[in-house]
Design a protein around this motif. Structure first.
Motif, PDB file in Angstrom:
ATOM      1  N   UNK A   1      -7.906  19.540  -4.642  1.00 38.55           N
ATOM      2  CA  UNK A   1      -7.060  18.378  -4.350  1.00 38.55           C
ATOM      3  C   UNK A   1      -6.033  18.764  -3.288  1.00 38.55           C
ATOM      4  N   UNK A   2      -5.998  17.967  -2.220  1.00 44.77           N
ATOM      5  CA  UNK A   2      -5.073  18.201  -1.115  1.00 44.77           C
ATOM      6  C   UNK A   2      -3.861  17.290  -1.235  1.00 44.77           C
ATOM      7  N   UNK A   3      -2.670  17.861  -1.044  1.00 46.02           N
ATOM      8  CA  UNK A   3      -1.454  17.051  -1.041  1.00 46.02           C
ATOM      9  C   UNK A   3      -1.407  16.216   0.230  1.00 46.02           C
ATOM     10  N   UNK A   4      -1.120  14.937   0.097  1.00 45.34           N
ATOM     11  CA  UNK A   4      -1.065  14.041   1.263  1.00 45.34           C
ATOM     12  C   UNK A   4       0.088  14.414   2.175  1.00 45.34           C
ATOM     13  N   UNK A   5       1.180  14.851   1.593  1.00 42.59           N
ATOM     14  CA  UNK A   5       2.387  15.099   2.384  1.00 42.59           C
ATOM     15  C   UNK A   5       2.221  16.269   3.344  1.00 42.59           C
ATOM     16  N   UNK A   6       1.694  17.405   2.886  1.00 40.50           N
ATOM     17  CA  UNK A   6       1.646  18.597   3.735  1.00 40.50           C
ATOM     18  C   UNK A   6       0.239  19.153   3.934  1.00 40.50           C
ATOM     19  N   UNK A   7      -0.798  18.535   3.306  1.00 39.90           N
ATOM     20  CA  UNK A   7      -2.170  18.992   3.503  1.00 39.90           C
ATOM     21  C   UNK A   7      -2.508  20.280   2.775  1.00 39.90           C
ATOM     22  N   UNK A   8      -1.619  20.747   1.914  1.00 37.77           N
ATOM     23  CA  UNK A   8      -1.880  21.985   1.178  1.00 37.77           C
ATOM     24  C   UNK A   8      -2.706  21.694  -0.075  1.00 37.77           C
ATOM     25  N   UNK A   9      -3.498  22.684  -0.491  1.00 37.08           N
ATOM     26  CA  UNK A   9      -4.271  22.544  -1.711  1.00 37.08           C
ATOM     27  C   UNK A   9      -3.343  22.711  -2.902  1.00 37.08           C
ATOM     28  N   UNK A  10      -3.341  21.701  -3.768  1.00 37.65           N
ATOM     29  CA  UNK A  10      -2.489  21.732  -4.952  1.00 37.65           C
ATOM     30  C   UNK A  10      -3.239  22.272  -6.172  1.00 37.65           C
TER      31      UNK A  10
ATOM     32  N   UNK B   1       0.841  -1.194   0.000  1.00 36.59           N
ATOM     33  CA  UNK B   1       0.000   0.000   0.000  1.00 36.59           C
ATOM     34  C   UNK B   1       0.873   1.239   0.000  1.00 36.59           C
ATOM     35  N   UNK B   2       0.534   2.161  -0.962  1.00 38.03           N
ATOM     36  CA  UNK B   2       1.223   3.447  -0.999  1.00 38.03           C
ATOM     37  C   UNK B   2       0.168   4.544  -0.971  1.00 38.03           C
ATOM     38  N   UNK B   3       0.274   5.456  -0.076  1.00 34.56           N
ATOM     39  CA  UNK B   3      -0.698   6.547   0.033  1.00 34.56           C
ATOM     40  C   UNK B   3      -0.654   7.408  -1.226  1.00 34.56           C
ATOM     41  N   UNK B   4      -1.835   7.852  -1.747  1.00 32.93           N
ATOM     42  CA  UNK B   4      -1.841   8.701  -2.947  1.00 32.93           C
ATOM     43  C   UNK B   4      -1.180  10.046  -2.659  1.00 32.93           C
ATOM     44  N   UNK B   5      -0.624  10.628  -3.716  1.00 37.51           N
ATOM     45  CA  UNK B   5       0.039  11.918  -3.543  1.00 37.51           C
ATOM     46  C   UNK B   5      -0.965  13.021  -3.254  1.00 37.51           C
TER      47      UNK B   5
END
Length: 432
Positions: A102-111, A45-49
């Protein structure tokens, strides 16, 4: 450093497991047996970006408040609102507007973020190194062609609503208006010419959005059987302009429209020598009366010069137009005249000359229409005075190919039903 021994142990176990599998498979082959299948490792399992979200503008809420709820920073919100203002008036935005982001999984910022500006456009934003970039994207459409086929029992509107064919009901009234006021405006008065048992086949093209609604639509071909006569029309493009032609490539345009009112505005049409409700006697009636609402625009049926615009006694407010070749048209009981309409004024076919009323000897709102040739009443449908150009010789081959392809598409829906429908109607009448 303390965790490295465990890594070595894990690596050693994995090597031992692989060696064991290899020994089993080699031994099996030596003994002539099929080696056992390789066991499958569990799915990694790899978390989506990025993770997609959507939010909806609520009643009484501003777009700024919605963006704040998405946890977008203030500077980015202002940048997005400024971009949106370039293509849409913020005051026109209503509750129900959906904003996708769309939120970035790594930092929670809106991409990225997008919203549908109107039925045909999406405004998409993406975060870049120097801020945000905006791009207007057109909603994709696909061509969808359907055949509408049916038989008339009461009216054109009723027949189209009841017709077979994969065309939304909301668009069928528009199809009737196209047939009456665009395709056959010079040949058929659909308020007067139709009879029970007449039938039709219509090839209709829609450019369909993902939600099923149509961006544009057009009638590609029509075959309409009226009292045993088939009227056909095929859309064809000449020098970038679309127009309708009959099966031989002749234009359907004529010098005179069949009706002085748009079809959708006519309540009914009638024409007889009849007992006059005001004069209380039978009176010769050499025109057509179209019932319509007060103020309905009246259009000139052909190019010409106004020879009268004023009071006409029993006709009330009346306009008379002199056309070429000795033809004249008269429009009576009008409420009033369009601006600039006076004696000597030149008018074009389809130009509004006045509005339906009930002046003069009239019991209710309607238009009394007459058409004459050298002072004698004539039926406009009998005039073969063409004004449209035929398909040019160099385009005839392309026209015939398109016509034949569209006839084939209509044929797949079955034959015109008018003859059978009239026979069935006659049999029912005989039994009655």
């Amino acid at each position: 450093m303390a965790r490295r021994p465990y890594r070595f142990l894990a690596l050693g176990a994995l090597c031992a497991f692989g060696a064991s599998l290899g020994v089993q498979r080699v031994t099996a082959r030596q003994e002539g047996r099929e080696p056992p299948p390789l066991p499958l490792l569990g799915t990694l399992y790899a978390a989506p970006a990025e993770v997609a979200h959507a939010d909806t503008l609520r009643k009484g809420e501003t777009l700024s408040e919605l963006l704040q709820r998405t946890r977008l920073d203030r500077e980015s919100s202002q940048a997005l609102l400024q971009e949106l203002a370039q293509v849409a008036d913020p005051r026109s935005i209503r509750p129900g507007l959906v904003v996708q982001y769309r939120l970035a999984t790594a930092d929670g910022r809106i991409r990225a973020m997008s919203t549908q500006v109107d039925a045909d456009r999406n405004l998409a934003f993406r975060r870049a190194a120097a801020g945000w970039t905006a791009k207007m994207e057109e909603v994709p459409v696909r061509a969808d062609t359907a055949v509408l086929a049916g038989t008339v029992s009461q009216s054109l509107y009723q027949a189209l609503m009841a017709a077979e064919g994969d065309v939304p009901r909301a668009e069928r009234q528009a199809v009737a208006d196209i047939l009456a006021d665009r395709v056959f405006a010079w040949k058929i008065d659909f308020s007067r010419d139709l009879r029970a048992g007449d039938s039709f086949r219509i090839l209709y093209e829609r450019m369909v959005r993902p939600d099923g609604t149509a961006r544009t639509s057009k009638v590609l071909a029509v075959q309409f059987d009226i009292s045993g006569t088939t009227h056909d029309a095929y859309l064809f493009t000449v020098d970038g302009a679309d127009d309708y032609y009959d099966g031989e490539g002749e234009s359907l345009r004529r010098a005179f429209l069949r009706a002085p009112l748009e079809f959708r505005r006519i309540s009914s049409a009638y024409s007889t020598g009849r007992f006059h409700p005001i004069l209380r006697r039978v009176r010769a009636h050499h025109g057509i009366d179209y019932a319509a609402s007060q103020g309905t625009p009246i259009r000139a049926v052909g190019d010409g010069v106004i020879q009268k615009a004023g009071w006409g006694g029993g006709y009330g407010n009346v306009v008379e137009i002199r056309h070429q070749r000795g033809y004249t048209s008269r429009y009576a009981h009008m409420r009033g005249f369009a601006s600039s309409i006076r004696s000597g004024t030149r008018v074009k076919q389809g130009q509004v000359i006045g509005y339906v009323g009930t002046t003069g000897l009239s019991t209710g709102p309607h238009l009394h229409y007459e058409f004459h040739m050298n002072g004698r009443p004539v039926n406009p449908s009998s005039i073969r005075y063409l004004t449209g150009d035929p398909v040019p010789g160099g385009a005839r081959g392309r026209f015939r190919a398109q016509r034949d392809a569209r006839i084939a598409a209509l044929d797949r829906s079955g034959p015109l039903l008018a003859a059978n429908a009239r026979r069935d109607t006659a049999q029912t009448t005989d039994r009655g």
